[in-house]
Design a protein around this motif. Structure first.
Motif, short mmCIF file in Angstrom:
data_model
loop_
_atom_site.label_atom_id
_atom_site.label_comp_id
_atom_site.label_asym_id
_atom_site.label_seq_id
_atom_site.Cartn_x
_atom_site.Cartn_y
_atom_site.Cartn_z
N SER A 83 0.84 -1.20 0.00
CA SER A 83 0.00 0.00 0.00
C SER A 83 0.88 1.25 0.00
O SER A 83 1.94 1.28 0.62
N SER A 84 0.44 2.24 -0.73
CA SER A 84 1.09 3.56 -0.78
C SER A 84 2.58 3.52 -1.08
O SER A 84 3.40 4.04 -0.31
N PRO A 85 2.99 2.92 -2.20
CA PRO A 85 4.42 2.95 -2.54
C PRO A 85 4.84 4.38 -2.88
O PRO A 85 4.06 5.15 -3.45
N PRO A 86 6.06 4.76 -2.53
CA PRO A 86 6.55 6.08 -2.95
C PRO A 86 6.52 6.20 -4.47
O PRO A 86 6.82 5.25 -5.19
N GLY A 87 6.16 7.37 -4.94
CA GLY A 87 6.00 7.57 -6.38
C GLY A 87 7.26 7.34 -7.18
O GLY A 87 7.20 6.98 -8.36
N CYS A 88 8.44 7.53 -6.53
CA CYS A 88 9.69 7.37 -7.27
C CYS A 88 10.16 5.92 -7.33
O CYS A 88 11.19 5.63 -7.95
N SER A 89 9.43 5.01 -6.68
CA SER A 89 9.84 3.60 -6.67
C SER A 89 10.10 3.10 -8.08
O SER A 89 9.32 3.37 -9.01
N VAL A 90 11.18 2.37 -8.24
CA VAL A 90 11.59 1.92 -9.57
C VAL A 90 10.66 0.81 -10.07
O VAL A 90 10.35 -0.14 -9.35
N SER A 91 10.23 0.96 -11.32
CA SER A 91 9.42 -0.05 -12.00
C SER A 91 10.12 -0.43 -13.29
O SER A 91 10.67 0.43 -13.98
N THR A 92 10.08 -1.72 -13.61
CA THR A 92 10.76 -2.17 -14.83
C THR A 92 10.01 -3.34 -15.43
O THR A 92 9.31 -4.08 -14.72
N ILE A 93 10.14 -3.52 -16.73
CA ILE A 93 9.39 -4.55 -17.43
C ILE A 93 10.16 -5.04 -18.66
O ILE A 93 10.92 -4.28 -19.27
N VAL A 94 9.96 -6.32 -18.98
CA VAL A 94 10.42 -6.86 -20.27
C VAL A 94 9.24 -6.75 -21.22
O VAL A 94 8.17 -7.30 -20.96
N MET A 95 9.43 -6.03 -22.30
CA MET A 95 8.33 -5.76 -23.22
C MET A 95 8.22 -6.85 -24.29
O MET A 95 9.08 -7.74 -24.39
N LYS A 96 7.16 -6.78 -25.05
CA LYS A 96 6.86 -7.82 -26.03
C LYS A 96 7.99 -8.03 -27.03
O LYS A 96 8.25 -9.16 -27.46
#
Length: 258
Positions: free
Chosen positions: A149-162
């Motif tokens: 709940s309520s992660p800091p907005g700057c938290s790193v997000s990453t993904i392997v795309m299609k």
């Protein structure tokens, strides 16, 4: 000389006619009815559900989908998610971490939904074991998105795309960095360099990783391992795989989509 006439009682004639009428039934109809009854009797009843396990059973996600407590879930069938939830609710989680074995060729969304449902059933953490790259961890501990709940907005997000490229951007959405695929898959070397910068620039102890719905689990798992090895200060204690694959650059949504 006349022979005496034999008198037949009327009641005997009546019963004889009944016997003759009964013998004139259509044999085809009679045979069909008997066959239908035999078929109905021969159909096996649905097996009863397995008893509730007293200890935690094997939880596996393989190329065919989730295999939980000895029960295969066909992810192509309607209601597959509900079946996963039903099986997991019967597990003796008791608020403790749970281990899942995810094979390399499993599908990323299948792993994600199992982790999410384990969280909804009370698991605070899920240890995922996968035979990934030699230079990356053989197991990772993730936090179900339903427990965040309520992660800091700057938290790193990453993904392997299609197209096997990778993207790194903040949890709240915004401008990110994209790296084209390498020779044999995602370019994790350049992705790691970007992850180091972004992790160092944010005070969050959370990080989010995922893969496109078409991406095999091995690539998504390797990306998660890259996040951990890029965390030079070792401050990430909440590594999260969202239930739904996010869109690079947009805010990450946790839990089920309405």
């Amino acid at each position: 000389m006349r022979r005496p006439t034999l008198a037949i009682p009327a009641c005997a004639l009546f019963f004889s006619s009944l016997i003759l009428l009964a013998g004139c039934d259509d044999p085809k109809k009679s045979g069909t009815a008997s066959s239908a009854a035999a078929t109905t009797a021969a159909m096996p009843a649905e097996p009863p559900p397995p008893p509730k396990p007293k200890s935690m059973p094997d939880l596996i996600v393989d190329p065919m989908g989730p295999y939980l407590n000895g029960q295969r879930v066909d992810m192509t069938q309607e209601g597959a998610a509900a079946k996963i939830a039903k099986i997991i609710k019967e597990l003796p989680i008791e608020g403790k971490p749970v281990t899942v074995i995810a094979e390399k060729k499993a599908k990323t969304p299948h792993v994600a939904i199992v982790v999410s449902e384990l969280g909804l059933a009370g698991a605070p953490k899920v240890l995922i074991k996968t035979d990934g790259r030699d230079d990356l961890p053989k197991e990772i501990t993730v936090t179900p998105d339903s427990r965040v709940s309520s992660p800091p907005g700057c938290s790193v997000s990453t993904i392997v795309m299609k197209d096997l490229s990778t993207a790194v951007w903040p949890f709240k959405g915004g401008l990110g960095k994209r790296h084209r695929k390498g020779f044999a898959g995602p370019d994790l070397s350049h992705t790691a360099e970007q992850l180091k910068k972004d992790l160092a620039a944010c005070d969050s102890t959370m990080a989010f990783f995922s893969g496109d719905d078409t991406i095999g689990w091995e690539m998504t798992y390797n990306l998660a391992g890259t996040v951990l090895t890029s965390d030079e200060k070792k401050k990430i204690d909440t590594l999260v795989i969202p239930r739904e694959s996010p869109v690079a650059g947009r805010p990450v949504t946790l839990g089920k989509k309405e």
